[in-house]
Write a protein that holds these residues in place. Structure first.
Motif, short mmCIF file in Angstrom:
data_model
loop_
_atom_site.label_atom_id
_atom_site.label_comp_id
_atom_site.label_asym_id
_atom_site.label_seq_id
_atom_site.Cartn_x
_atom_site.Cartn_y
_atom_site.Cartn_z
N LEU A 129 0.80 -1.22 0.00
CA LEU A 129 0.00 0.00 0.00
C LEU A 129 0.84 1.28 0.00
CD1 LEU A 129 -2.72 -1.02 2.62
CD2 LEU A 129 -2.82 -1.22 0.12
N GLY A 130 2.08 1.21 0.47
CA GLY A 130 2.89 2.41 0.60
C GLY A 130 3.78 2.65 -0.59
N HIS A 131 4.83 3.45 -0.35
CA HIS A 131 5.79 3.81 -1.37
C HIS A 131 7.19 3.48 -0.89
CE1 HIS A 131 2.27 6.27 -2.36
NE2 HIS A 131 2.73 6.29 -3.61
N PRO A 132 8.05 2.99 -1.77
CA PRO A 132 9.42 2.67 -1.35
C PRO A 132 10.25 3.93 -1.16
CG PRO A 132 9.17 2.30 -3.70
CD PRO A 132 7.80 2.66 -3.18
N ASP A 133 11.18 3.85 -0.24
CA ASP A 133 12.11 4.95 0.00
C ASP A 133 13.36 4.69 -0.83
OD1 ASP A 133 13.58 7.05 0.88
OD2 ASP A 133 13.80 6.36 2.94
N MET A 134 13.49 5.41 -1.94
CA MET A 134 14.63 5.22 -2.84
C MET A 134 15.82 6.08 -2.46
SD MET A 134 13.42 2.92 -4.78
CE MET A 134 14.59 2.84 -6.12
N HIS A 135 15.77 6.76 -1.34
CA HIS A 135 16.87 7.58 -0.84
C HIS A 135 17.30 8.62 -1.88
CE1 HIS A 135 17.55 4.99 2.70
NE2 HIS A 135 17.22 4.00 1.89
N ILE A 136 16.33 9.42 -2.31
CA ILE A 136 16.61 10.48 -3.29
C ILE A 136 17.07 11.72 -2.54
CG2 ILE A 136 15.60 11.94 -5.08
CD1 ILE A 136 13.64 9.71 -5.68
N ALA A 137 18.23 12.23 -2.92
CA ALA A 137 18.80 13.39 -2.25
C ALA A 137 19.65 14.15 -3.25
CB ALA A 137 19.65 12.97 -1.04
N GLY A 138 19.98 15.38 -2.88
CA GLY A 138 20.81 16.24 -3.73
C GLY A 138 20.07 17.50 -4.13
N ASN A 139 20.67 18.67 -3.86
CA ASN A 139 20.11 19.98 -4.23
C ASN A 139 18.74 20.19 -3.58
OD1 ASN A 139 20.21 22.49 -5.48
ND2 ASN A 139 19.16 21.77 -7.30
N GLY A 140 18.57 19.70 -2.36
CA GLY A 140 17.31 19.89 -1.66
C GLY A 140 16.16 19.06 -2.20
N SER A 141 16.44 18.00 -2.93
CA SER A 141 15.38 17.18 -3.54
C SER A 141 14.94 16.08 -2.60
CB SER A 141 15.87 16.57 -4.86
OG SER A 141 16.30 17.55 -5.76
N ASN A 142 13.76 15.55 -2.88
CA ASN A 142 13.25 14.40 -2.18
C ASN A 142 12.38 13.61 -3.15
OD1 ASN A 142 10.44 15.59 -1.92
ND2 ASN A 142 11.60 17.07 -0.72
N ALA A 143 11.72 12.58 -2.64
CA ALA A 143 10.96 11.70 -3.54
C ALA A 143 9.79 12.42 -4.20
CB ALA A 143 10.46 10.48 -2.76
N GLY A 144 9.25 13.44 -3.58
CA GLY A 144 8.10 14.14 -4.15
C GLY A 144 8.44 15.42 -4.86
N TYR A 145 9.72 15.82 -4.87
CA TYR A 145 10.08 17.11 -5.48
C TYR A 145 11.52 17.03 -5.93
CZ TYR A 145 9.01 22.06 -6.16
OH TYR A 145 8.72 23.28 -6.72
N LEU A 146 11.73 17.05 -7.24
CA LEU A 146 13.06 16.93 -7.82
C LEU A 146 13.51 18.30 -8.30
CD1 LEU A 146 12.50 13.68 -9.91
CD2 LEU A 146 13.24 13.88 -7.54
N ARG A 147 14.72 18.72 -7.87
CA ARG A 147 15.23 20.05 -8.22
C ARG A 147 16.57 19.92 -8.93
NH1 ARG A 147 13.65 21.17 -2.68
NH2 ARG A 147 11.87 22.59 -2.58
N TRP A 148 16.72 20.66 -10.03
CA TRP A 148 17.99 20.80 -10.73
C TRP A 148 18.35 22.27 -10.79
CZ3 TRP A 148 14.58 17.00 -11.93
CH2 TRP A 148 15.07 15.70 -12.10
#
Length: 900
Positions: A811-830
């Motif tokens: 039912l949930g979402h996996p934690d893919m450990h997304i990081a860098g430039n203030g990003s997270n799984a719900g908000y990607l920043r370049w």
């Protein structure tokens, strides 16, 4: 460096010069990155050296081994996260500070001093007023201060911008900060001394990080081999001779051999916690203070009609006796408070009607101004009041009407133009009755006047001439004033005859002022008149667009209130020559983009884009923006005002005005979220700086990788999974548990994206059960019972955790450990500091969340069958040497047992 040399020499002495050189290089490269590591290396080397000189078995040998194992434990805890960070930073430099957003320091787009035409001054807090203001240009206080004689038209002429001259905007400056290095000197430094910095390029820095990680890993493996090689070989030999079906016959050496793997696992867990924690902290900081400030400005923004929300097209004024009646028409586009004519020091309305009804929403402020609250629409106002018992009084109009009509008897009214426009304040002067007795005519002195010429040389040349009577004011004076070369009178005073202005100064009038225009010319000569009836004063104000060279008589004054404004008082016939030239401009950039933000919201079938541009322009122009092929333009806003613009040939042509402005373009692309999603190609048409791309991926997508040339996020789970694969291979060789490599791999790889803590809990539980089975000597009663209780609680928590993991995986979402430039799984920043016209392409690789759900369902089925095999083994481990021990035993029962 002294410690580094000592440790390198010690290693060379103990194990050879090759290892000594390797230690020297490793410590030199890693000392600045981790200053604590050399001290831990020192403890390990000291413990190994001590074990070489101590005699066989004994307490000293046992204490030395414990000291060595403890030092190796600390070394592993520090080295494993250090190695992971070095590899990550080498591959993704932005991960050195994954919580930081390169573009977090926002700045206003009018930072460079360009005035935006839509920026209006806030209304007074006492009584907010939305009416048409006649001040529509910049403040001219500094220019007016040059001469008290300048009127508003001349002041504006000095600051007027030539429409044929382009103002350079310069290049944009990247606004980002990363690492700060402070350089200090202990002694004095002269200006002749030079300093040079040697900086490694990014490619060499990446290679250096990888080499540093490899050297530290080799050195740590070398010390581990020296410490545990004998035990490891004995363990592997025992594994070869051991039967797989009888794990209970294994010795306790497997527990000792499992210690390095456990320490490695602890290090991975400690390294794996940080990205998710930082991602959670990044999500907790949303929305940012900058976003909240922008929302506040939008909520408190002034109406779009400012400053033309309220106007008065017509006013009729009637004055009969001492009663003044005003009938005023007011048009209001919004609900507003307007100032009524008059003031308490002169005249103030005593009764006010609005549309035939007595007004009640009135308020008088501290300055004596009367305010009336009106709703939007057209209103008819009627004001009535008694005029003051004075010969002269004023009627100010804060809200000036377009046209005013008068019906006045017995009063002289000044301040009203022939077109019916009010200059700002009406002056009422009571007319006195004429005396029938005519006075005798007396002789008059010859007239003598002062002629002051104020020359304002800007884009347009203007002259303001004031004639001031110095002789007595009885009787009129007829004057003939010589004009300058190329001067044309624009005021309605007298007539021009043969280069002279003939005018009459009426009796009792002290001065007269008129305006003229001059034809720009390279040389202008001022010559004082030779008439004995006048004296002249010349005052000069020159704009910065002219280069001036003076010749002739000297000035009597050069500055006025801090500004250069020369003044001459010539004698008759004296001259001053002004030589003027226009400097040529230097070619440069005329349009600059200081900031660009591309916000992307992918959907199932289409993708919405919002492009925000901060533009500075030195001229009015039309600038094209290239959109993706087939994109549908939604809207275009310039300074929060909707523009009627349509896209043609996949281009949006923006009307750019001089100054700073903010442009928001929204468009849609008929392309939804794909497996490999990339942003659309947008051409700005000019180089830009401080470009950001912000993608909000759908919640039903499983992000696997991110890519792009700009500095952005990285998916860190793959590095952790690689280490988990190596750990699974090592754990599969242990005989503590019946799990093979494939079992450990399925268990750790699937649990890691859910939560690293789950991996630690479940793996620790299985190893603890295996250790409990290998326990040969039963501890004391209370320790044995405490151990059993702990294992029982640990078993309940582990099984409950596995059930929760299945639920979260389905039912949930996996934690893919997304990081860098203030990003997270719900908000990607370049972020990219400089862009050459075409915006960089970024994106991510993802699958539908249903793929993850199906895999988790298959894993849950496998886990169910696996638990059916593992739980009997767990019960066997738990019941070795009994379930529990009684805290006391009865003596009678013991005697009976012995007799039997």
């Amino acid at each position: 460096m002294f410690i580094v040399l000592i440790l390198s020499l010690a290693v060379a002495k103990l194990w050879g010069y090759g290892w000594g050189v390797l230690t020297l290089i490793t410590l030199v490269l890693s000392y600045q990155q981790h200053p604590v590591l050399p001290w831990v290396w020192m403890q390990v080397i000291a413990a190994l050296a001590l074990l070489r000189v101590l005699p066989g078995e004994g307490k000293l040998q046992w204490w030395a081994k414990s000291y060595r194992n403890l030092s190796l434990l600390v070394l592993l805890i520090l080295v494993i996260p250090f190695l992971i960070d070095q590899v990550r930073i080498g591959l993704y430099p932005q991960l050195s500070q994954p919580w930081r957003n390169l573009a977090e320091e926002q700045y206003a787009y009018d930072t460079y001093g360009f005035d935006s035409q839509n920026q209006m001054a806030a209304p007074e807090p006492v009584a907010p007023m939305l009416y048409e203001s006649e001040e529509r240009t910049r403040s001219t206080e500094g220019i007016v201060a040059k001469s008290k004689k300048l009127d508003s038209s001349q002041s504006l002429a000095l600051i007027q911008i030539d429409p044929n001259v382009y103002v350079q905007t310069g290049q944009g400056l990247p606004r980002w900060q990363w690492q700060k290095v402070d350089l200090t000197w202990s002694g004095p430094v002269s200006h002749e001394q030079m300093m040079q910095l040697w900086l490694l390029p990014p490619e060499w820095t990446r290679v250096l990080n990888i080499i540093r990680a490899m050297l530290v890993g080799i050195l740590a493996t070398f010390f581990l081999y020296l410490s545990w090689a004998t035990s490891a070989r004995a363990w592997f030999y025992a594994m070869k001779t051991e039967k797989p079906t009888s794990p209970s016959t294994n010795t306790g050496n497997s527990s000792t051999a499992a210690l390095p793997l456990l320490l490695l696992f602890v290090g991975v867990i400690s390294a794996g916690w940080s990205p998710s924690g930082r991602a959670e902290s990044a999500m907790a900081s949303y929305p940012s203070p900058e976003l909240l400030s922008e929302l506040r400005q939008r909520v408190l923004a002034l109406p779009d009609c400012m400053p033309h929300c309220v106007s008065s097209p017509q006013v009729h004024l009637q004055l009969e006796g001492n009663v003044l009646t005003l009938r005023q028409q007011v048009h209001s586009a919004v609900d507003a408070a307007i100032p009524l004519p008059g003031q308490d020091r002169h005249w103030l309305a005593q009764q006010v009607w609005v549309n035939g009804e007595l007004a009640t929403a009135l308020r008088r402020d501290d300055q004596g101004q009367l305010w009336l609250s009106l709703t939007s629409g057209i209103h008819e106002l009627q004001l009535m009041g008694i005029v003051p018992s004075r010969n002269s009084w004023q009627l100010p109009f804060q809200l000036k009407p377009k046209r005013l009509t008068l019906s006045v008897e017995g009063w002289q009214v000044e301040g009203l133009r022939d077109s019916g426009e009010v200059e700002g304040t009406l002056q009422f002067t009571r007319q006195l009755s004429a005396d029938p007795t005519m006075p005798l005519e007396m002789g008059m002195l010859p007239p003598f006047v002062e002629v002051e010429r104020v020359l304002s040389l800007g884009l347009d040349w203007q002259v303001q001439t004031t004639v001031t009577r110095l002789s007595p004011s009885e009787g009129a004076v007829v004057l003939e004033i010589p004009l300058l070369s190329g001067e044309s009178v624009t005021s309605e005073h007298g007539r021009v005859v043969q280069g002279h202005l003939q005018l009459t100064l009426p009796a009792q009038q002290k001065s007269l002022t008129w305006s003229s225009v001059l034809q720009p010319q390279p040389s202008l000569t001022l010559t004082a008149a030779t008439s004995l009836a006048m004296t002249e004063v010349w005052r000069l104000n020159v704009s910065a667009i002219w280069h001036l060279a003076l010749s002739g008589i000297p000035q009597v004054q050069q500055h006025s209130e801090g500004y250069w404004s020369p003044v001459w008082r010539p004698f008759p016939g004296e001259q001053v020559t002004l030589a003027l030239s226009r400097p040529l401009g230097v070619a440069g950039q005329l349009l600059t983009m200081d900031n660009s933000v591309l916000e992307v919201t992918p959907g199932q079938r289409s993708t919405d884009y919002t492009l925000t541009l901060s533009i500075r322009s030195g001229r009015g122009t039309r600038h094209p923006i290239g959109l993706p092929v087939g994109a549908e333009l939604q809207s275009v806003f310039i300074d929060h005002v909707l523009q009627p613009i349509q896209a043609q040939n996949d281009q949006v042509v923006l009307p750019i005005r001089p100054g700073a402005q903010q442009v928001v373009i929204r468009f849609r692309e008929a392309r939804g979220t794909e497996i490999r999603f990339s942003t659309a190609q947008v051409n700005l048409g000019v180089d830009s700086v401080n470009h950001r791309v912000e993608i909000s991926p759908p919640s039903q997508r499983w992000i696997l990788f991110t890519w792009g040339d700009a500095v952005g996020p990285a998916v860190l789970i793959w590095g952790v999974l690689l280490v988990m694969l190596l750990l699974s291979v090592g754990l599969g060789r242990l005989s503590l548990t019946p799990l093979k490599t494939r079992h450990w791999l399925l268990l750790t790889v699937v649990l890691t994206p859910l939560s690293v803590e789950l991996v630690l809990l479940v793996v620790g539980w299985l190893l603890a059960l295996g250790w409990r089975r290998e326990l040969k000597t039963a501890p004391l009663t209370w320790r044995f019972n405490l151990l059993q209780l702990a294992l029982a609680l640990w078993t309940v928590v582990a099984l409950w955790t596995l059930l929760l993991a299945i639920q979260q995986g389905l039912l949930g979402h996996p934690d893919m450990h997304i990081a860098g430039n203030g990003s997270n799984a719900g908000y990607l920043r370049w972020y990219q500091d400089r862009v050459d016209g075409v915006l960089p392409l970024v994106g991510f690789l993802s699958l539908s969340m249903w793929w993850y759900r199906v895999l988790m369902l298959l894993w849950a089925l496998w886990l169910s069958f696996a638990l059916l095999r593992w739980l009997p083994w767990a019960w066997e481990c738990f019941t070795v040497q009994g379930l529990s021990r009684p805290f006391w035993e009865r003596k009678g029962k013991t005697v009976m047992t012995e007799s039997k």
